[in-house]
Design an enzyme around this catalytic site. Structure first.
Site, PDB file in Angstrom:
ATOM      1  N   LYS A 183      28.807 -38.680 -30.788  1.00 19.52           N
ATOM      2  CA  LYS A 183      29.567 -38.686 -31.587  1.00 19.52           C
ATOM      3  C   LYS A 183      30.307 -40.306 -32.069  1.00 19.52           C
ATOM      4  O   LYS A 183      30.430 -40.497 -33.382  1.00 19.52           O
ATOM      5  CB  LYS A 183      30.938 -38.122 -31.128  1.00 19.52           C
ATOM      6  CG  LYS A 183      30.857 -36.625 -30.726  1.00 19.52           C
ATOM      7  CD  LYS A 183      32.596 -35.991 -30.655  1.00 19.52           C
ATOM      8  CE  LYS A 183      32.194 -35.000 -30.933  1.00 19.52           C
ATOM      9  NZ  LYS A 183      32.989 -33.884 -30.138  1.00 19.52           N
TER      10      LYS A 183
ATOM     11  N   LYS B 182      21.681 -29.037 -30.542  1.00 17.03           N
ATOM     12  CA  LYS B 182      22.947 -27.591 -29.843  1.00 17.03           C
ATOM     13  C   LYS B 182      23.309 -27.094 -30.940  1.00 17.03           C
ATOM     14  O   LYS B 182      23.743 -27.855 -31.686  1.00 17.03           O
ATOM     15  CB  LYS B 182      23.280 -28.077 -28.558  1.00 17.03           C
ATOM     16  CG  LYS B 182      24.463 -29.056 -29.267  1.00 17.03           C
ATOM     17  CD  LYS B 182      25.182 -28.789 -27.874  1.00 17.03           C
ATOM     18  CE  LYS B 182      26.854 -29.772 -28.403  1.00 17.03           C
ATOM     19  NZ  LYS B 182      27.534 -30.054 -27.318  1.00 17.03           N
TER      20      LYS B 182
ATOM     21  N   LYS C   4      29.815 -26.588 -33.727  1.00 18.91           N
ATOM     22  CA  LYS C   4      30.860 -26.102 -34.588  1.00 18.91           C
ATOM     23  C   LYS C   4      30.435 -26.818 -35.426  1.00 18.91           C
ATOM     24  O   LYS C   4      30.979 -26.741 -36.882  1.00 18.91           O
ATOM     25  CB  LYS C   4      32.158 -25.872 -34.619  1.00 18.91           C
ATOM     26  CG  LYS C   4      32.268 -25.084 -33.145  1.00 18.91           C
ATOM     27  CD  LYS C   4      33.393 -25.204 -32.260  1.00 18.91           C
ATOM     28  CE  LYS C   4      33.763 -24.712 -30.866  1.00 18.91           C
ATOM     29  NZ  LYS C   4      34.176 -25.192 -30.091  1.00 18.91           N
TER      30      LYS C   4
HETATM   31  P1  TYM Z   1      33.425 -26.988 -26.503  1.00 15.81           P
HETATM   32  O1  TYM Z   1      34.841 -26.649 -27.390  1.00 15.81           O
HETATM   33  O2  TYM Z   1      32.669 -27.697 -26.958  1.00 15.81           O
HETATM   34  O3  TYM Z   1      32.767 -25.679 -25.856  1.00 15.81           O
HETATM   35  C1  TYM Z   1      33.114 -25.032 -25.482  1.00 15.81           C
HETATM   36  C2  TYM Z   1      32.105 -24.437 -24.132  1.00 15.81           C
HETATM   37  O4  TYM Z   1      31.024 -23.702 -24.707  1.00 15.81           O
HETATM   38  C3  TYM Z   1      29.945 -24.512 -24.141  1.00 15.81           C
HETATM   39  N1  TYM Z   1      29.011 -24.458 -25.394  1.00 15.81           N
HETATM   40  C4  TYM Z   1      27.492 -24.581 -25.564  1.00 15.81           C
HETATM   41  N2  TYM Z   1      26.403 -24.094 -24.252  1.00 15.81           N
HETATM   42  C5  TYM Z   1      25.655 -23.495 -24.692  1.00 15.81           C
HETATM   43  N3  TYM Z   1      25.143 -24.059 -25.922  1.00 15.81           N
HETATM   44  C6  TYM Z   1      25.533 -24.609 -27.063  1.00 15.81           C
HETATM   45  N4  TYM Z   1      24.803 -24.967 -27.525  1.00 15.81           N
HETATM   46  C7  TYM Z   1      26.769 -25.083 -26.171  1.00 15.81           C
HETATM   47  N5  TYM Z   1      28.014 -25.233 -27.440  1.00 15.81           N
HETATM   48  C8  TYM Z   1      29.258 -25.602 -26.585  1.00 15.81           C
HETATM   49  C9  TYM Z   1      30.465 -26.013 -23.979  1.00 15.81           C
HETATM   50  O5  TYM Z   1      29.133 -26.482 -22.420  1.00 15.81           O
HETATM   51  C10 TYM Z   1      31.601 -25.542 -23.172  1.00 15.81           C
HETATM   52  O6  TYM Z   1      31.535 -24.747 -22.101  1.00 15.81           O
HETATM   53  N6  TYM Z   1      35.306 -30.650 -24.131  1.00 15.81           N
HETATM   54  C11 TYM Z   1      35.439 -29.267 -23.873  1.00 15.81           C
HETATM   55  C12 TYM Z   1      36.693 -28.390 -23.953  1.00 15.81           C
HETATM   56  C13 TYM Z   1      37.209 -29.302 -23.039  1.00 15.81           C
HETATM   57  C14 TYM Z   1      36.696 -28.362 -21.399  1.00 15.81           C
HETATM   58  C15 TYM Z   1      38.013 -28.941 -20.814  1.00 15.81           C
HETATM   59  C16 TYM Z   1      35.867 -27.260 -21.032  1.00 15.81           C
HETATM   60  C17 TYM Z   1      37.726 -29.322 -22.488  1.00 15.81           C
HETATM   61  N7  TYM Z   1      38.762 -29.940 -21.298  1.00 15.81           N
HETATM   62  C18 TYM Z   1      37.860 -29.083 -19.649  1.00 15.81           C
HETATM   63  C19 TYM Z   1      35.726 -27.321 -19.485  1.00 15.81           C
HETATM   64  C20 TYM Z   1      36.782 -28.119 -18.404  1.00 15.81           C
HETATM   65  C21 TYM Z   1      34.587 -28.754 -25.205  1.00 15.81           C
HETATM   66  O7  TYM Z   1      34.547 -29.841 -26.225  1.00 15.81           O
HETATM   67  O8  TYM Z   1      33.602 -27.807 -25.294  1.00 15.81           O
END
Ligand code: TYM
Length: 351
Positions: free
Chosen positions: A127, A213, A216
Site C-alpha cells: 500500500k 487478488k 475492493k
Molecule cells: P478486508 O476488509 O480486506 O477483507 C475481509 C476478509 O476478506 C478476505 N479477502 C479475501 N479472501 C480471498 N480472496 C480475496 N481476493 C480476498 N480479499 C479479501 C480477507 O482475507 C479478510 O478475511 N485487515 C482486515 C480486516 C480486519 C481483520 C481484523 C480481520 C481488521 N481487524 C481482525 C481479521 C481479524 C482487512 O482489511 O480485510
C-alpha cells in the site's frame, strides 16, 4: 471457542471476501451453535463459545477517505453480512468505532510491537509503495490495531483469507512477547489466536489479471464480482473475464501455469462445494465457451438470494443501527476484563 474476525466497510462486499472469509464466518457461527447446544445438554455452559464479527471502520481511516461514504458503507456492510447469513441474535455484530477498547488496547500494545515487525508487513509495503514518508501513521500501525481486535476478546480462531495470515502471525508475536515480558508463567494475559483459512478459495484473484487478488480497491469494477451485482452484470463480467485460448485440462496440476483459468475453476469449485479435480472431470477438454456460462449460472444462483435479502435489509436503516448498537454493547462487556488485565500487567495505575 472464541471466533473473531473483521472486514473493512469500504466498497462493496465482493466474491473474494465472501468465499475467502464470510462464508466461513457463517459456517463457524452455525457450528458453534451446535457445539453450544451440545455443551448445555451435557450440563455445561455455552458462555465461552461465542463469535464476534465486526466492521473495521477504524482501520478504514488509515487511507484517504470520505466520511459520508464511510458512514454509508458501514451500514451497507452490516446489511451485507446479515444477508450472507450472519445472525445478530447468535453472533455479536458491531463496528469498532462503538467499542473504544480496540483503540485503547492498540495503544497499550504499541509498547510491545516492534518497528521491524511492522516494516516487514507485505500489506504495508504494497500500500505504501515508494511513498512511505507520505503515508499515514495509521497505515503503518494498522496491524497492531488488528492484533488488538482479536486479543481483546481472547480469540481462539480467526477465519480470514490468505492475505491476512501475516497480520495474524504478527498478532501472535505481539501476544507472545507481551505474555513473556509482563506476565507470570501461569498468568498469561493473551490467548494466541489461530487463523482459519479455507482450503479452496483462500485467495480469489481479479477477473482481469490472474496475478492480482480480487480487491475492493481495484479501479476496474470488471475485475470483481460484487455481492450486489445484478444477474446480467454477473454474466457480463464472467463473459469478459480474462482467460487463455486452451481448453480446460483434466488435471489441476496443469492449471499451475494458467492463473486466470485456475482462478475460474477455483471459484466454481468453491461455489459448488467440489474439488478442482471434480470440476475438471466434468469440464476437462472443454473450452471457456462452455465453462463460463456454467460458472455464471452458479454465481447467479448463489448470489441472487443474498442480493434480495440485502436489498430488503437496506430499507430499514434504523434496524441496522440497532443491530450494531446491540452488538457493540455486548462487545464492550466482553472486552473489559482483558483490557483491565493489560493495564494491570503494565503497571498502569487507574484509580
Ligand atoms: P478486508 O476488509 O480486506 O477483507 C475481509 C476478509 O476478506 C478476505 N479477502 C479475501 N479472501 C480471498 N480472496 C480475496 N481476493 C480476498 N480479499 C479479501 C480477507 O482475507 C479478510 O478475511 N485487515 C482486515 C480486516 C480486519 C481483520 C481484523 C480481520 C481488521 N481487524 C481482525 C481479521 C481479524 C482487512 O482489511 O480485510
Amino acid at each position: 471457542m472464541r471466533i473473531v474476525s473483521g472486514i473493512q466497510p469500504t466498497g462493496n462486499l465482493h466474491l473474494g471476501n465472501y468465499l475467502g472469509a464470510i462464508r466461513n464466518w457463517v459456517a463457524m457461527q452455525d457450528a458453534l451453535d451446535d457445539d453450544s447446544r451440545a455443551q448445555v445438554a451435557e450440563g455445561g455452559s455455552a458462555e465461552k463459545n461465542e463469535a464476534l464479527f465486526f466492521l473495521a471502520d477504524l482501520h478504514a481511516i488509515s487511507m484517504p477517505h470520505d466520511p459520508a461514504t464511510l458512514r454509508a458503507g458501514t451500514l451497507e456492510m452490516a446489511a451485507a453480512l446479515v444477508a450472507c447469513g450472519i445472525d445478530p441474535d447468535r453472533s455479536i455484530l458491531f463496528n469498532q468505532a462503538q467499542v473504544p477498547q480496540h483503540a485503547e488496547l492498540q495503544w497499550l500494545l504499541n509498547g510491545t510491537a516492534r518497528m521491524g515487525w511492522l516494516n516487514r508487513m507485505t500489506q504495508w509495503k504494497d500500500k505504501a509503495g515508494k511513498n512511505r514518508e507520505g503515508q499515514s501513521v495509521a497505515l503503518f500501525t494498522y496491524p497492531v490495531l488488528q492484533a488488538a481486535d482479536v486479543l481483546i476478546y481472547q480469540a481462539t480462531h480467526v477465519p480470514v483469507g490468505e492475505d491476512q495470515k501475516q497480520h495474524l502471525e504478527l498478532a501472535r508475536d505481539i501476544a507472545q512477547k507481551f505474555n513473556n515480558d509482563f506476565c507470570a508463567e501461569d498468568a498469561a494475559v493473551f490467548t494466541l489466536p489461530e487463523p482459519i483459512i479455507p482450503a479452496e478459495a483462500a485467495r480469489i484473484m481479479s477477473l482481469r489479471d490472474g496475478s492480482a487478488k480480487m480487491s475492493k480497491s481495484d479501479p476496474s469494477d470488471m475485475s470483481r464480482i460484487n455481492l450486489v451485482d445484478e444477474d446480467d452484470l454477473i454474466v457480463q463480467k464472467i463473459k469478459k473475464a480474462k482467460t487463455d485460448p486452451e481448453p480446460l485440462p483434466y488435471n489441476p496440476a496443469e492449471l499451475e501455469t494458467r492463473p486466470e483459468a485456475r482462478n475460474l475453476v477455483g471459484i466454481y469449485a468453491a461455489l459448488s462445494g467440489q474439488s478442482a479435480e471434480a470440476v475438471l472431470s466434468d469440464f476437462g477438454g472443454q473450452g471457456f465457451g462452455a465453462f463460463k456460462p456454467a460458472l455464471a449460472d452458479l454465481l447467479v444462483a448463489h448470489l441472487g438470494p443474498i442480493r434480495t435479502r440485502f436489498t430488503q435489509l437496506m430499507q430499514d436503516r434504523e434496524a441496522l443501527d440497532a443491530i450494531l448498537a446491540r452488538g457493540a454493547a455486548k462487545a464492550r462487556e466482553r472486552g473489559g476484563p482483558t483490557l483491565d488485565a493489560t493495564y494491570r500487567a503494565l503497571g498502569l495505575v487507574r484509580g
